[in-house]
Design a protein around this motif. Structure first.
Motif, PDB file in Angstrom:
ATOM      1  N   HIS A 195       6.638  15.364   5.820  1.00 33.28           N
ATOM      2  CA  HIS A 195       7.444  14.172   6.318  1.00 33.28           C
ATOM      3  C   HIS A 195       7.721  14.229   7.685  1.00 33.28           C
ATOM      4  O   HIS A 195       7.779  13.205   8.256  1.00 33.28           O
TER       5      HIS A 195
ATOM      6  N   LEU B 158       4.654  12.821   9.289  1.00 27.66           N
ATOM      7  CA  LEU B 158       4.604  11.603   9.097  1.00 27.66           C
ATOM      8  C   LEU B 158       5.408  10.608  10.191  1.00 27.66           C
ATOM      9  O   LEU B 158       5.021   9.709  10.624  1.00 27.66           O
TER      10      LEU B 158
ATOM     11  N   GLU C 218       1.202  10.250   3.811  1.00 24.12           N
ATOM     12  CA  GLU C 218       1.938   9.470   2.827  1.00 24.12           C
ATOM     13  C   GLU C 218       1.407   9.774   1.290  1.00 24.12           C
ATOM     14  O   GLU C 218       2.315  10.063   0.269  1.00 24.12           O
TER      15      GLU C 218
ATOM     16  N   GLN D  22       3.602  11.938  -1.519  1.00 17.74           N
ATOM     17  CA  GLN D  22       3.965  11.285  -2.607  1.00 17.74           C
ATOM     18  C   GLN D  22       3.336  12.202  -3.883  1.00 17.74           C
ATOM     19  O   GLN D  22       4.370  12.434  -4.808  1.00 17.74           O
TER      20      GLN D  22
END
Length: 424
Positions: A211, A214, A324, A328
């Motif tokens: 994360h 990202l 992403e 996920q």
């Protein structure tokens, strides 16, 4: 009414005689009827603690029979036949009285089970755990023997039912214990494999790192998009300037210090001049525009730089899409593993409780089997005693009823005779 009373008074001797005769006959019958004595034995339905409804293991053993169940069992033909056999074994009864025990219907009439209802609710009735066995016979001793034999048969029946219910109880608990232990070990093995395969702390750290990457890529993409926008704007301005700037410049040739730029010469570029004429003094010459070359070179460099930034932006966007997708997948996998772990924990908790409970009850079953403890539900509170008074016949009641019946019949006959004779 007066005539009726006079008619009855006239037949008073007949009435008195009929009454005395009926009284005498009732007295003879009362004294000729055989005496009947009744003896009783109290029993109590008291299950052992391991069979009580509040005990956690009560569901693992055969259910405790209720008072109603024992009422049916104790008045069944088989049970009454066992009572007759036990009385025969005493050897104290005359043969004539023993023959009366062969008929189950007659024996059932001589024996009665008394049960009291202690509470009535909307869901049913609650009966007292105390049962009273009553037996009747011709002599006090026979009534006592019959009641005591019935109580012993009831206790033996409860013992047999317990033995039948206990048969295989230890094996049953042992089987349940083994199955529960196997299930518990299986669940714990699944938990161990899950912990080896999936470390929550490492996976959460990995998800946090992904994360963070990202977010960094998003910041870089935003900065790069702003640079591309600024570069595009600057490139459009340069292209506009380049479009306005001529590719070549015109230089006019003349002798030093004598160059005269007249209006007519300005328009000379529109004239058709031969190359030889253009080389003459006072004519123009075309050269490359350095500003144009500089702007074109700068536009080329800026276009190349813009293409590189756009390519870099596409790479950033592709990397963000991959991150992403990875993030996920990590979230889904983490949620799935967490749900699986919670399910295993929920399975382990009741299995652990059942395992501890069955381990304790297995030890109790082993001890009970070793000691051969008597765990019958029915207990004899006190033995039967020989009654000191008969319950039948009620001689006073029989004689009183006989005298009353004789009086009524005699009076009725006298009144009927007077009616037929027309005296009324």
């Amino acid at each position: 009414v007066t005539r009726s009373l006079l008619a009855l008074w006239a037949g008073r001797y007949l009435i008195v005689g009929g009454t005395l005769a009926a009284f005498a006959a009732a007295t003879v019958v009362a004294f000729l009827l055989p005496k009947t004595f009744e003896s009783s034995v109290p029993l109590i339905l008291l299950p052992t603690p391991i069979k009580q409804a509040g005990d956690p293991v009560s569901a693992l053993i055969p259910r405790v029979l209720s008072v109603t169940d024992y009422e049916i069992l104790l008045t069944s033909d088989g049970t009454l036949k066992e009572v007759a056999d036990k009385v025969r074994q005493l050897g104290t009864w005359p043969e004539r009285d023993l023959e009366s025990l062969d008929e189950t219907s007659r024996l059932r009439r001589r024996m009665r089970l008394q049960i009291e209802i202690t509470e009535k609710t909307a869901y049913g009735v609650v009966r007292s755990p105390v049962m009273l066995l009553k037996a009747r016979a011709r002599t006090p001793e026979q009534a006592r023997d019959l009641a005591q034999a019935w109580a012993q048969v009831a206790e033996d029946l409860a013992n047999r039912l317990y033995q039948k219910g206990k048969t295989g109880l230890k094996d049953f608990v042992q089987t349940r214990f083994s199955d529960t232990r196997q299930d518990l070990l299986s669940v714990r093995a699944q938990i161990r494999d899950l912990e080896i395969e999936w470390n929550d702390e490492l996976e959460h750290a990995r998800m946090a790192k992904t994360h963070s990457r990202l977010l960094d890529y998003e910041e870089k993409a935003i900065d790069l998009a702003m640079k591309i926008e600024a570069t595009t704007t600057e490139l459009e301005e340069l292209r506009s300037k380049l479009a306005e700037e001529p590719e070549k410049k015109v230089l006019w040739k003349s002798p030093p210090m004598t160059a005269v730029f007249l209006q007519e010469q300005v328009g000379a570029d529109k004239m058709d001049l031969t190359p030889e004429e253009t080389k003459q003094p006072g004519y123009r010459d075309e050269v490359l525009n350095e500003t144009y070359i500089y702007l074109k070179h700068k536009v080329t460099l800026m276009e190349s730089e813009l293409a590189g930034m756009e390519k870099h932006l596409r790479m950033l966007l592709d990397s963000m899409e991959a991150l992403e997708q990875e993030l996920q997948e990590l979230r889904e996998e983490t949620a799935h593993r967490s749900f699986e772990r919670k399910q295993l924990d929920q399975e382990e908790s009741p299995l652990k409780h059942s395992y501890d409970l069955l381990a304790s009850k297995l030890e109790q079953a082993k001890v009970a089997e070793t000691e051969e403890a008597e765990m019958a539900d029915i207990k004899i509170v006190s033995d039967a005693v020989a009654p000191d008074r008969k319950i039948r016949p009620l001689r006073s009641l029989i004689m009183a009823m006989g005298g009353m019946l004789g009086f009524l019949l005699s009076a009725g006959c006298v009144w009927t005779r007077a009616l037929l004779m027309g005296l009324l």
